[in-house]
Design a protein around this motif. Sequence first.
Motif, mmCIF file in Angstrom:
data_model
loop_
_atom_site.group_PDB
_atom_site.id
_atom_site.type_symbol
_atom_site.label_atom_id
_atom_site.label_comp_id
_atom_site.label_asym_id
_atom_site.label_seq_id
_atom_site.Cartn_x
_atom_site.Cartn_y
_atom_site.Cartn_z
ATOM 1 N N PRO A 38 48.986 20.648 26.388
ATOM 2 C CA PRO A 38 48.272 21.371 27.433
ATOM 3 C C PRO A 38 46.869 21.132 28.068
ATOM 4 O O PRO A 38 46.697 21.175 29.407
ATOM 5 C CB PRO A 38 48.496 22.796 27.387
ATOM 6 C CG PRO A 38 49.272 22.874 26.066
ATOM 7 C CD PRO A 38 49.090 21.618 25.430
ATOM 8 N N GLY A 39 46.127 20.738 27.203
ATOM 9 C CA GLY A 39 44.647 20.376 27.273
ATOM 10 C C GLY A 39 44.325 19.315 28.131
ATOM 11 O O GLY A 39 43.808 18.921 29.207
ATOM 12 N N ILE A 40 45.090 18.352 27.664
ATOM 13 C CA ILE A 40 45.122 17.048 28.316
ATOM 14 C C ILE A 40 45.807 16.887 29.747
ATOM 15 O O ILE A 40 45.451 16.389 30.670
ATOM 16 C CB ILE A 40 45.579 15.786 27.489
ATOM 17 C CG1 ILE A 40 44.946 15.562 26.312
ATOM 18 C CG2 ILE A 40 46.088 14.505 28.312
ATOM 19 C CD1 ILE A 40 45.574 14.736 25.189
ATOM 20 N N GLY A 41 47.152 17.810 29.675
ATOM 21 C CA GLY A 41 47.579 17.904 31.043
ATOM 22 C C GLY A 41 46.823 18.718 32.199
ATOM 23 O O GLY A 41 46.672 18.221 33.372
ATOM 24 N N LEU A 42 46.141 19.652 31.773
ATOM 25 C CA LEU A 42 45.317 20.533 32.526
ATOM 26 C C LEU A 42 43.920 19.586 32.929
ATOM 27 O O LEU A 42 43.359 19.659 34.184
ATOM 28 C CB LEU A 42 44.749 21.896 32.103
ATOM 29 C CG LEU A 42 45.982 22.753 32.154
ATOM 30 C CD1 LEU A 42 45.493 24.128 31.389
ATOM 31 C CD2 LEU A 42 46.133 23.193 33.513
ATOM 32 N N TRP A 43 43.466 18.806 31.919
ATOM 33 C CA TRP A 43 42.390 18.123 32.436
ATOM 34 C C TRP A 43 42.724 17.207 33.324
ATOM 35 O O TRP A 43 41.692 16.709 34.287
ATOM 36 C CB TRP A 43 41.811 17.478 30.805
ATOM 37 C CG TRP A 43 40.554 16.749 31.155
ATOM 38 C CD1 TRP A 43 39.368 17.036 31.698
ATOM 39 C CD2 TRP A 43 40.442 15.317 30.477
ATOM 40 N NE1 TRP A 43 38.515 15.760 31.636
ATOM 41 C CE2 TRP A 43 38.937 14.813 30.775
ATOM 42 C CE3 TRP A 43 41.263 14.627 29.597
ATOM 43 C CZ2 TRP A 43 38.803 13.528 30.154
ATOM 44 C CZ3 TRP A 43 40.584 13.208 29.382
ATOM 45 C CH2 TRP A 43 39.315 13.028 29.784
ATOM 46 N N SER A 44 43.864 16.508 33.097
ATOM 47 C CA SER A 44 44.065 15.283 33.926
ATOM 48 C C SER A 44 44.483 15.822 35.252
ATOM 49 O O SER A 44 44.183 15.210 36.482
ATOM 50 C CB SER A 44 45.281 14.522 33.520
ATOM 51 O OG SER A 44 46.335 15.373 33.352
ATOM 52 N N ALA A 45 45.063 16.930 35.328
ATOM 53 C CA ALA A 45 45.520 17.540 36.783
ATOM 54 C C ALA A 45 44.355 18.118 37.536
ATOM 55 O O ALA A 45 44.236 18.058 38.806
ATOM 56 C CB ALA A 45 46.592 18.530 36.461
#
Length: 83
Positions: A38-45
């Motif tokens: 989730p952290g990588i997903g939110l960081w990229s979004a």
Amino acid sequence: MPKFVGLPLVLLLDLVLRRVQVPWVHVVAFLVVFGLLPGIGLWSAVGSMALFWFCTLLGACAAAGRALAFRPRGRYRRPTTRE
């Protein structure tokens, strides 16, 4: 609302890890599934590094809870009044 999203993920992860006996695999899986992904997903979004670290902290807390689930049962036994 988050518990309605998190509960199916926990149940699915429990189903996948049911036959795994090694505790550190459980801890790493909880860190990755509930923190890093989730952290990588939110960081990229969104592009916010603070959200990445927040999600990683939540994943670390989930991993620590999973690690506590594997501790020996008799280690921290609470004395009762009958003893």
